[in-house]
Design an enzyme around this catalytic site. Sequence first.
Site, PDB file in Angstrom:
ATOM      1  N   LYS A 119     -40.159 -46.743  43.802  1.00  0.00           N
ATOM      2  CA  LYS A 119     -39.939 -47.812  45.388  1.00  0.00           C
ATOM      3  C   LYS A 119     -39.171 -48.081  45.788  1.00  0.00           C
ATOM      4  O   LYS A 119     -38.071 -48.172  46.406  1.00  0.00           O
ATOM      5  CB  LYS A 119     -41.226 -49.138  45.362  1.00  0.00           C
ATOM      6  N   ARG A 142     -42.670 -57.007  44.003  1.00  0.00           N
ATOM      7  CA  ARG A 142     -43.333 -55.835  43.682  1.00  0.00           C
ATOM      8  C   ARG A 142     -42.925 -55.317  42.697  1.00  0.00           C
ATOM      9  O   ARG A 142     -41.669 -54.776  42.384  1.00  0.00           O
ATOM     10  CB  ARG A 142     -43.453 -54.559  44.884  1.00  0.00           C
ATOM     11  N   GLY A 169     -51.559 -48.464  41.736  1.00  0.00           N
ATOM     12  CA  GLY A 169     -52.340 -49.395  41.679  1.00  0.00           C
ATOM     13  C   GLY A 169     -52.402 -49.535  40.039  1.00  0.00           C
ATOM     14  O   GLY A 169     -52.671 -51.095  39.721  1.00  0.00           O
ATOM     15  N   MET A 192     -50.241 -51.181  38.457  1.00  0.00           N
ATOM     16  CA  MET A 192     -48.756 -53.212  38.206  1.00  0.00           C
ATOM     17  C   MET A 192     -48.919 -53.524  39.323  1.00  0.00           C
ATOM     18  O   MET A 192     -49.991 -53.574  40.259  1.00  0.00           O
ATOM     19  CB  MET A 192     -47.501 -52.782  37.641  1.00  0.00           C
ATOM     20  N   ARG A 242     -42.595 -42.387  49.522  1.00  0.00           N
ATOM     21  CA  ARG A 242     -42.534 -41.106  48.531  1.00  0.00           C
ATOM     22  C   ARG A 242     -42.700 -39.937  48.129  1.00  0.00           C
ATOM     23  O   ARG A 242     -43.733 -40.233  49.586  1.00  0.00           O
ATOM     24  CB  ARG A 242     -42.830 -42.253  47.076  1.00  0.00           C
ATOM     25  N   HIS A 276     -57.974 -46.349  46.020  1.00  0.00           N
ATOM     26  CA  HIS A 276     -57.288 -46.598  44.944  1.00  0.00           C
ATOM     27  C   HIS A 276     -58.041 -44.724  44.449  1.00  0.00           C
ATOM     28  O   HIS A 276     -57.879 -43.828  43.681  1.00  0.00           O
ATOM     29  CB  HIS A 276     -57.971 -47.161  43.731  1.00  0.00           C
ATOM     30  N   ARG A 311     -59.041  -9.282  18.696  1.00  0.00           N
ATOM     31  CA  ARG A 311     -60.468  -9.600  17.116  1.00  0.00           C
ATOM     32  C   ARG A 311     -61.065  -8.692  16.952  1.00  0.00           C
ATOM     33  O   ARG A 311     -61.754  -8.421  17.639  1.00  0.00           O
ATOM     34  CB  ARG A 311     -60.395 -10.798  17.076  1.00  0.00           C
ATOM     35  N   GLU A 335     -48.184 -16.412  10.929  1.00  0.00           N
ATOM     36  CA  GLU A 335     -48.717 -17.153  11.077  1.00  0.00           C
ATOM     37  C   GLU A 335     -48.337 -17.882  10.041  1.00  0.00           C
ATOM     38  O   GLU A 335     -49.342 -19.092   9.878  1.00  0.00           O
ATOM     39  CB  GLU A 335     -50.208 -17.017  11.659  1.00  0.00           C
ATOM     40  N   SER A 384     -46.521 -10.639  16.176  1.00  0.00           N
ATOM     41  CA  SER A 384     -47.082 -11.612  16.958  1.00  0.00           C
ATOM     42  C   SER A 384     -47.142 -12.948  16.106  1.00  0.00           C
ATOM     43  O   SER A 384     -48.026 -13.036  15.049  1.00  0.00           O
ATOM     44  CB  SER A 384     -48.302 -10.928  17.315  1.00  0.00           C
ATOM     45  N   GLY A 405     -48.748 -16.148  15.693  1.00  0.00           N
ATOM     46  CA  GLY A 405     -50.275 -16.892  15.496  1.00  0.00           C
ATOM     47  C   GLY A 405     -50.066 -18.348  15.404  1.00  0.00           C
ATOM     48  O   GLY A 405     -50.494 -18.452  14.664  1.00  0.00           O
ATOM     49  N   ASN A 459     -51.831 -20.653  15.904  1.00  0.00           N
ATOM     50  CA  ASN A 459     -52.911 -21.687  15.752  1.00  0.00           C
ATOM     51  C   ASN A 459     -52.528 -22.180  14.117  1.00  0.00           C
ATOM     52  O   ASN A 459     -52.243 -23.247  13.656  1.00  0.00           O
ATOM     53  CB  ASN A 459     -53.909 -20.933  16.026  1.00  0.00           C
ATOM     54  N   ASP A 460     -52.820 -20.840  13.538  1.00  0.00           N
ATOM     55  CA  ASP A 460     -52.819 -21.192  12.329  1.00  0.00           C
ATOM     56  C   ASP A 460     -51.389 -22.039  11.702  1.00  0.00           C
ATOM     57  O   ASP A 460     -51.232 -22.155  10.954  1.00  0.00           O
ATOM     58  CB  ASP A 460     -52.577 -19.434  11.780  1.00  0.00           C
ATOM     59  N   CYS A 481     -49.773 -14.465  20.033  1.00  0.00           N
ATOM     60  CA  CYS A 481     -51.408 -14.493  20.816  1.00  0.00           C
ATOM     61  C   CYS A 481     -52.193 -16.072  20.442  1.00  0.00           C
ATOM     62  O   CYS A 481     -53.354 -16.007  20.321  1.00  0.00           O
ATOM     63  CB  CYS A 481     -51.647 -13.336  19.674  1.00  0.00           C
ATOM     64  N   TYR A 526     -43.641 -11.491  24.968  1.00  0.00           N
ATOM     65  CA  TYR A 526     -44.684 -12.186  25.651  1.00  0.00           C
ATOM     66  C   TYR A 526     -45.450 -12.928  25.244  1.00  0.00           C
ATOM     67  O   TYR A 526     -44.987 -13.271  24.145  1.00  0.00           O
ATOM     68  CB  TYR A 526     -45.800 -10.211  25.755  1.00  0.00           C
TER      69      TYR A 526
HETATM   70  P1  ADP Z   1     -48.395 -50.625  45.119  1.00  0.00           P
HETATM   71  O1  ADP Z   1     -47.338 -50.190  44.205  1.00  0.00           O
HETATM   72  O2  ADP Z   1     -49.648 -51.283  44.603  1.00  0.00           O
HETATM   73  O3  ADP Z   1     -48.568 -50.335  46.485  1.00  0.00           O
HETATM   74  P2  ADP Z   1     -46.758 -52.612  46.572  1.00  0.00           P
HETATM   75  O4  ADP Z   1     -45.699 -53.328  45.772  1.00  0.00           O
HETATM   76  O5  ADP Z   1     -46.608 -50.959  47.258  1.00  0.00           O
HETATM   77  O6  ADP Z   1     -47.664 -51.710  45.673  1.00  0.00           O
HETATM   78  O7  ADP Z   1     -47.833 -53.487  47.522  1.00  0.00           O
HETATM   79  C1  ADP Z   1     -48.658 -53.774  47.307  1.00  0.00           C
HETATM   80  C2  ADP Z   1     -49.436 -53.497  49.024  1.00  0.00           C
HETATM   81  O8  ADP Z   1     -48.884 -55.058  49.630  1.00  0.00           O
HETATM   82  C3  ADP Z   1     -48.800 -52.845  50.110  1.00  0.00           C
HETATM   83  O9  ADP Z   1     -49.917 -52.202  50.709  1.00  0.00           O
HETATM   84  C4  ADP Z   1     -47.233 -53.326  50.459  1.00  0.00           C
HETATM   85  O10 ADP Z   1     -47.602 -51.932  52.228  1.00  0.00           O
HETATM   86  C5  ADP Z   1     -47.555 -54.478  50.517  1.00  0.00           C
HETATM   87  N1  ADP Z   1     -46.355 -55.265  50.832  1.00  0.00           N
HETATM   88  C6  ADP Z   1     -45.189 -55.029  49.430  1.00  0.00           C
HETATM   89  N2  ADP Z   1     -44.849 -56.009  50.224  1.00  0.00           N
HETATM   90  C7  ADP Z   1     -45.137 -56.473  51.430  1.00  0.00           C
HETATM   91  C8  ADP Z   1     -44.039 -56.815  51.885  1.00  0.00           C
HETATM   92  N3  ADP Z   1     -43.144 -57.750  52.224  1.00  0.00           N
HETATM   93  N4  ADP Z   1     -45.164 -57.049  53.718  1.00  0.00           N
HETATM   94  C9  ADP Z   1     -45.824 -57.043  53.547  1.00  0.00           C
HETATM   95  N5  ADP Z   1     -46.265 -56.314  52.961  1.00  0.00           N
HETATM   96  C10 ADP Z   1     -46.239 -55.343  51.876  1.00  0.00           C
HETATM   97 MG    MG Z   2     -47.395 -49.467  47.739  1.00  0.00          MG
HETATM   98 MG    MG Z   3     -54.475 -16.469  12.100  1.00  0.00          MG
END
Ligand code: ADP
Ligand code: MG
Ligand code: MG
Length: 895
Positions: A22, A91, A100, A102, A335, A451, A576, A763, A782, A784, A786-787, A850, A870
């Site tokens: 991020k 953040r 979602g 952390m 991203r 989510h 086999r 093997e 070849s 093997g 697993n074994d 194999c 192979y």
């Molecule tokens: P996540 O990694 O779970 O997406 P974010 O850090 O992106 O968490 O933030 C959670 C939410 O808060 C997101 O929808 C993000 O756009 C919003 N958000 C984060 N920072 C700001 C900010 N400075 N102003 C407005 N909205 C924010």
């Molecule tokens: Mg985000």
């Molecule tokens: Mg065998």
Amino acid sequence: MHQYVFDFSQGSKDDKDLLGGKGANLAEMTRLGLPVPPGFTISTAACRHYLTTGFEPDELHRQVGTHLAELQERVGRRLGDPEDPLLVSVRSGAKVSMPGMMETVLNVGLTDISVIGLAAHSGDPRFAWDSYRRLIQMFGTTVLGIDAENFDDRLEARKKSRNVDSDVELDVSDMKFLVQEYKDLVFAETGRDFPQDPRQQLDLAIRAVFDSWNTERAKIYRRQERIPDDSGTAVNVCTMVFGNLGSDSGTGVAFTRDPATGAQGIYGDYLPNAQGEDVVAGIRNTLALADLEQLDKACYDELLGIMARLERHYLDLCDIEFTIERGKLWMLQTRVGKRTAAAAFRIAAQLVDEGLIDQDEALRRVTGQQLAQLMFPQFDPDAPRELIATGMAASPGAAVGKAAFDSATAVAWADEGEDVILVRRETNPDDLRGMVASRGVLTSRGGRTSHAAVVARGMGRTCVTGVDALRVDPGARQFSTQDGARVVEGDVISIDGSNGEVYLGTVPVVPSAVVDALHGESVAEADDQAPVVDAVLRLMDLADQQRRLGVRANADTPDDARRARRLGAAGIGLCRTEHMFLGPRRKVVERLILARTAEQRETALEELRPLQRADFTEILEAMDGLPVTIRLLDPPLHEFLPDLTDLSVKVAVAEATGTPDQEAAELLAEVQRLHEQNPMLGMRGVRLGLVIPELFALQVRAIAEATAELRSRGLDPCPEIMVPLVAAVQELESVREMAQETIGDVATAAGYELSIPIGTMIELPRATMTASQIAEAAEFFSFGTNDLTQTAWGFSRDDVEAAFFPTYLERGIFGVSPFESIDAEGVGRLVSIAAWEGKEARPDLKIGVCGEHGGDPASIHFFESILLDYVSCSPFRVPVARLEAGRARLSDERS
Ligand code: ADP
Ligand code: MG
Ligand code: MG
């Protein structure tokens, strides 16, 4: 002095290790001149320091202070200012995105005093108090560890007492009321007041983000996604912008292409008058991004321009978070976006066509795992079905299972072997276990970016979200639709993640169009799978051009052989033969093993010979012109004998009832004599072949005769004889001598020469360490694996997988089961030494694998790196192996 804090203007997208994904991308967008609210990033190094020592680095407090001062200077506002306060978000953001997983705290800097300033300055008191209550709620749960339900309950109660459905309908007095309730709650739960010092809020929030690296759900996610546990998260401190400032404000999520199908177009969700998480949490149903054009054309156009620019810059699908504050667009995140398997193939092909990436890069962008997903079955289009509702196609696939209304139930049922569909209003990160355990996920709320949708796509689970028509009642464990359909917990439902449809009962599934196409069947242009099929075939072509490794199949029957051939196998790497001695033939083998006289033995052999020859004729015919490696009989003797316990009981009962069974008693004595404590390490493979030489001789003769017969019919059979479980070259020499003699006999009878290569499975560790000797007597090796994995680690798969693998995986003793992906450091090393020494002793030695690892992407990359000839895998995995073998050429893992 170590620098732990970096302004957004100080980094770039290549700094993910240091700034997290991020932070690096916020820096990149800042560098590109896009409208990013100013801020700074605390590095992952600071987090690692904190996680290992329990304390923030000494310099951190001061460095944050310096950057905060600069930020305040720049935006002309101060944290906690009573007139016009600066607010920030704190953040999380690790190197690899963990959606979602952390924590993030918004609106940091609001206090009893500054909230009044914010109200006055924005001219919108409701907004100011709404922001304050959000801060206390997020801070309360994330930083102070108060159960989120406590806050939700109070909000719900207020909505109820005001008789409104949605939080936007609450007014400023409600918000003030809630702030007071929340503050009381904080005091009641923690014994302390909600902190009124903004800097203290900031520091505590930063620490909470560090701590969120180690929440239970984050750990599970990392294990699932194989993300290392020690890399830590960065923390981004970002000036707040407000989407909850009225109807000319809002917040949204967008994709530059459809992450579900890969189609080009405008995809995303927008929610007017909302902040942050509201879109993702599925609290209110969102608008389609395209509707923003009507609401705010200028912002919409600007956003589309930015999206196009980001795609050209990142050369890939991007996902984006943005906020509009009173008609001004702000970029909050971007991203390279997650996508479904279908989208991955289509987008890779599109980007080549658009000239953005080359063919090699396209091949890097798709994986064998994604291909495997596309090969999953889909609902039979012609089967009758009862459609009860339609939602969003959030993650494709066809899932059938019993409806479960909470994660615990889903997990419990899945453990009992049931197929489960998890049904929720919306999911949250605590539902992760339930989602992992389920075949599919169904939610009544949320969009394609909820989510549930994001996580399900990541895990390859089928998912349907935002089914407005569903009224989910988790308390009563049931849901109903407007049309009166009712599903109670345990009822079977079917969901189609490719079109968002929900059906009552079981809908039959059919193979995927991709599989049909890989089998060589043509797919109608009108079929909506056609674009994916097209992209898959193109990329398979590229992989085939690129790859060096051959791909064969493990196939024991003519049907499997034909199937493998159609899926592109260049032969059979492991045929086999044990199943050829089971079923009705087991009795004959039993007689052979127990024979007392040469005559008895000969009769049994006579009976088996024509059957065995017919087995080989059919398989060799199916694989005409391609090599077929036939493994001589491998399993322990006891597999062909009656079960010791059953037989003991039978004999004992007969005796007890006064009717002793002489024949059974003799058989029992023999079975007892042959009983092994450790059959896996007992009389099996080449050992059995040497003790009862007639068995191998029978097989070799059948192979030679089948070959001669097919030759005389003008075909081109190419069998290879493989001797299992060889540890010493003398074993192989002994079998080889016998085999060559037999082949010679058959050749003389046929009147022409028969050259059938003879090689061995490698093997056992001893075989790997004496590979140069063994190579003298072997035309091919070849592995093997697993074994070899079992014998190198000294554990048997069936015994350990349930017994202690979970503990081992949890403790990180291995990141993935060595039966799934080759243990490169140990078992892989044995393989590479043996391959190397074998080739040195005999340059024309052919070397393959194999074991099941032959179809595992990571293992294939390893086998490419040590230049084996192979891999061989189950027929269905052949396309996956072809793709990964091509991709493996593009990475520089070669040793
Ligand atoms: P996540 O990694 O779970 O997406 P974010 O850090 O992106 O968490 O933030 C959670 C939410 O808060 C997101 O929808 C993000 O756009 C919003 N958000 C984060 N920072 C700001 C900010 N400075 N102003 C407005 N909205 C924010
Ligand atoms: Mg985000
Ligand atoms: Mg065998």
